[in-house]
Design an enzyme around this catalytic site. Structure first.
Site, PDB file in Angstrom:
ATOM      1  CE1 TYR A   1      -1.457  -6.469  10.395  1.00 53.35           C
ATOM      2  CE2 TYR A   1      -3.659  -7.331   9.983  1.00 53.35           C
ATOM      3  CZ  TYR A   1      -2.705  -6.358   9.792  1.00 53.35           C
ATOM      4  OH  TYR A   1      -2.984  -5.265   9.003  1.00 53.35           O
TER       5      TYR A   1
ATOM      6  N   GLY B   1      -8.359 -19.826  14.255  1.00 55.53           N
ATOM      7  CA  GLY B   1      -9.013 -18.574  14.697  1.00 55.53           C
ATOM      8  C   GLY B   1      -9.484 -17.698  13.549  1.00 55.53           C
TER       9      GLY B   1
ATOM     10  CB  THR C   1      10.539  -6.777   6.171  1.00 54.31           C
ATOM     11  OG1 THR C   1       9.337  -6.483   5.435  1.00 54.31           O
ATOM     12  CG2 THR C   1      10.676  -5.840   7.348  1.00 54.31           C
TER      13      THR C   1
ATOM     14  NE  ARG D   1     -10.659 -11.691   5.727  1.00 55.54           N
ATOM     15  CZ  ARG D   1     -11.234 -12.550   6.577  1.00 55.54           C
ATOM     16  NH1 ARG D   1     -12.555 -12.625   6.661  1.00 55.54           N
ATOM     17  NH2 ARG D   1     -10.495 -13.317   7.365  1.00 55.54           N
TER      18      ARG D   1
ATOM     19  CB  ILE E   1      -0.973   0.009   1.202  1.00 55.28           C
ATOM     20  CG1 ILE E   1      -1.817  -1.272   1.193  1.00 55.28           C
ATOM     21  CG2 ILE E   1      -1.873   1.237   1.144  1.00 55.28           C
ATOM     22  CD1 ILE E   1      -2.695  -1.454   2.424  1.00 55.28           C
TER      23      ILE E   1
ATOM     24  CB  THR F   1      -6.208  -3.488   9.541  1.00 51.35           C
ATOM     25  OG1 THR F   1      -7.079  -4.553   9.174  1.00 51.35           O
ATOM     26  CG2 THR F   1      -5.679  -3.799  10.929  1.00 51.35           C
ATOM     27  CG  ASP F   2     -11.325  -4.568   7.893  1.00 57.86           C
ATOM     28  OD1 ASP F   2     -10.236  -5.166   8.000  1.00 57.86           O
ATOM     29  OD2 ASP F   2     -12.163  -4.845   7.004  1.00 57.86           O
ATOM     30  CD  GLU F   3      -7.178  -8.562   9.055  1.00 60.23           C
ATOM     31  OE1 GLU F   3      -6.749  -9.429   9.828  1.00 60.23           O
ATOM     32  OE2 GLU F   3      -6.869  -8.496   7.860  1.00 60.23           O
TER      33      GLU F   3
ATOM     34  CE  LYS G   1      -0.694  -9.859   3.658  1.00 61.57           C
ATOM     35  NZ  LYS G   1      -0.575  -8.437   3.672  1.00 61.57           N
TER      36      LYS G   1
ATOM     37  CG  ASP H   1      10.064  -0.107   3.621  1.00 64.78           C
ATOM     38  OD1 ASP H   1       8.862  -0.019   3.305  1.00 64.78           O
ATOM     39  OD2 ASP H   1      10.616  -1.188   3.887  1.00 64.78           O
TER      40      ASP H   1
ATOM     41  CB  SER I   1       0.876  -6.311   6.648  1.00 68.46           C
ATOM     42  OG  SER I   1       1.445  -6.972   5.516  1.00 68.46           O
TER      43      SER I   1
ATOM     44  CE  LYS J   1      -1.929  -1.824  11.571  1.00 68.70           C
ATOM     45  NZ  LYS J   1      -0.874  -0.933  10.976  1.00 68.70           N
TER      46      LYS J   1
ATOM     47  CB  ILE K   1       9.275   2.811  12.485  1.00 69.01           C
ATOM     48  CG1 ILE K   1       8.742   1.400  12.818  1.00 69.01           C
ATOM     49  CG2 ILE K   1       8.862   3.255  11.093  1.00 69.01           C
ATOM     50  CD1 ILE K   1       7.243   1.327  12.994  1.00 69.01           C
TER      51      ILE K   1
END
Ligand code: NAD
Ligand code: TYD
Length: 356
Positions: A161, A295, A37, A225, A14, A135-137, A200, A34, A86, A165, A61
């Site tokens: 994850y 899960g 990774t 999703r 992103i 994220t919405d997660e 992904k 950055d 992520s 977040k 960071i």
């Protein structure tokens, strides 16, 4: 403050789309920090080679001295934080790096930002923004009949994850409430589009289909999703940065809820049309059911009313237009895929899909 923003994680999926879209649209330069990774890739930014408005710095960071030095040197008027581990499946295999970057790293970034911000003059202090991309997660899993997530939905993260977040979102919120740091938080649904790492679902299925490999469906494939084209996410972030209300959170989503199996069948149908199999059969023949993710969240859905109503943002792409563009991009960029699916990628696939 100078005409610059600091972007973290801008060589990832992103972040790189955000940086690439920013450059022709905005006048400000980008300092791109950055760590590179496995998920960060300078080839994502190849189009910016020689552009002096893009300053790439390899680093973490969580490196206090480096972040403080970059802030002092470049005096950015905003920070947009994409840097994170992520991938849910990786967080299940090994959560430690998620805690390190998504919690400790964010804390260090916030501390360095707070010190820098405190030293600005009153006018610059008011103008400064720290935009945290989330994220919405963090909201947890919905039943088929639950309403979509609004910004006031209780946090119920279920994976290492999403828990990491959620912790970062709470830290960002606390730095606003306690210290007055001018923060903005965005919680977005699943993205797809160019430069998406093929671990992904969508890029993995495109990659495996073309390579004649199984298309792994976790469990019954009926998990839902809410998909958003990555460039719509980048546009939403630009909008929030420009006119978002300090201290607020904004949900970003494309009103595109789809069960995984439907997504995979759509990808197969587009590939059948654009790059048919040599034997004339459908790529759907490669669909293979594999053991479910532990899960596994059943459904995510974003209610994006607030950002649409208050900031006038809405997605430009429907799922149908965005997914076709995405498949075409992968077909046109096989060299990019080839380069990133060598080496360490192979080790990951062996670990995750043994026997599939
Ligand atoms: P990504 O894994 O593709 O990219 C992450 C980038 O961060 C990589 O370039 C990596 O090198 C860099 N990075 C990792 N640790 C770092 C560190 N300690 N210091 C500096 N850089 C570091 O991730 P993405 O899909 O582009 O996601 C970007 C952000 O958006 C993340 O915060 C993620 O939680 C969030 N998000 C992603 C999605 C999605 O569907 N992919 C949806 C909503 C929100
Ligand atoms: P993913 O792209 O990993 O995103 P997230 O877990 O953050 O939503 O997965 C999207 C959905 O696809 C999720 O329900 C898990 C499922 N999935 C598969 O069925 N097979 C796969 O090989 C992958 C990677 C994901």
């Amino acid at each position: 403050m100078r005409n610059k923003i600091l972007v973290t994680g801008g060589a990832g999926f992103i972040g790189s789309n955000f940086v690439l879209d920013w450059m022709p649209l905005e006048r400000e330069s980008i300092v791109n920090l950055d760590k590179l990774t496995y998920a960060g890739n300078l080839q994502n930014l190849a189009l910016l080679e020689g552009d002096h408005r893009h300053i790439f710095v390899r680093g973490d960071i969580g490196d206090t001295d480096l972040v403080a030095k970059l802030l002092a040197e470049h005096q950015p008027r905003a920070i947009v934080n994409f840097a994170a581990e992520s991938h849910v499946d990786r967080s299940i295999h090994g959560p430690a790096e998620f805690i390190e970057t998504n919690i400790v790293g964010i804390f260090i970034l916030l501390e360095a930002t707070r010190a820098y911000w405190a030293g600005l003059n009153e006018d610059s202090k008011k103008q400064f923004r720290f935009l945290h991309v989330s994220t919405d997660e963090v909201y947890g899993s919905l039943s088929p009949t639950d309403p979509a997530f609004t910004e006031t939905k209780q946090y119920e993260p279920n994976s290492p994850y999403s828990a990491s977040k959620a912790a970062s979102d709470h830290l960002v919120r606390a730095y606003h409430h306690t210290y007055g740091l001018p923060v903005l938080t965005t919680n977005c649904s699943n993205n797809y589009g160019p430069y998406h790492f093929p671990e992904k679902l969508i890029p993995l299925v495109i990659h495996n289909a073309l390579a004649g490999k199984p298309l792994p469906i976790y469990g019954d494939g009926q998990q839902v999703r809410d998909w958003l084209y990555v460039k719509d996410h980048a546009a939403a972030i630009r909008r929030v940065l420009e006119v978002g209300m300090v201290g607020e959170t904004y949900n970003i989503g494309g009103w595109n809820e789809k069960p995984n199996l439907d997504v995979v069948h759509t990808l197969c149908a587009i590939l059948d049309e654009l790059s048919p199999r040599a034997d004339g059969k459908s790529y759907a023949e490669q669909v293979t059911y594999v053991t479910d993710r532990p899960g596994h969240d059943r459904r995510y859905a974003i209610d994006a009313t607030k950002i649409s109503r208050d900031l006038g943002w809405k997605p430009a792409e429907s799922f149908e237009t965005g997914i076709r563009k995405t498949v075409q991009w992968y077909l046109d960029n096989q060299e990019w895929v080839k380069n990133i699916t060598s080496g360490a990628y192979k080790d990951w696939v062996t670990k995750q899909y043994q026997g599939a």
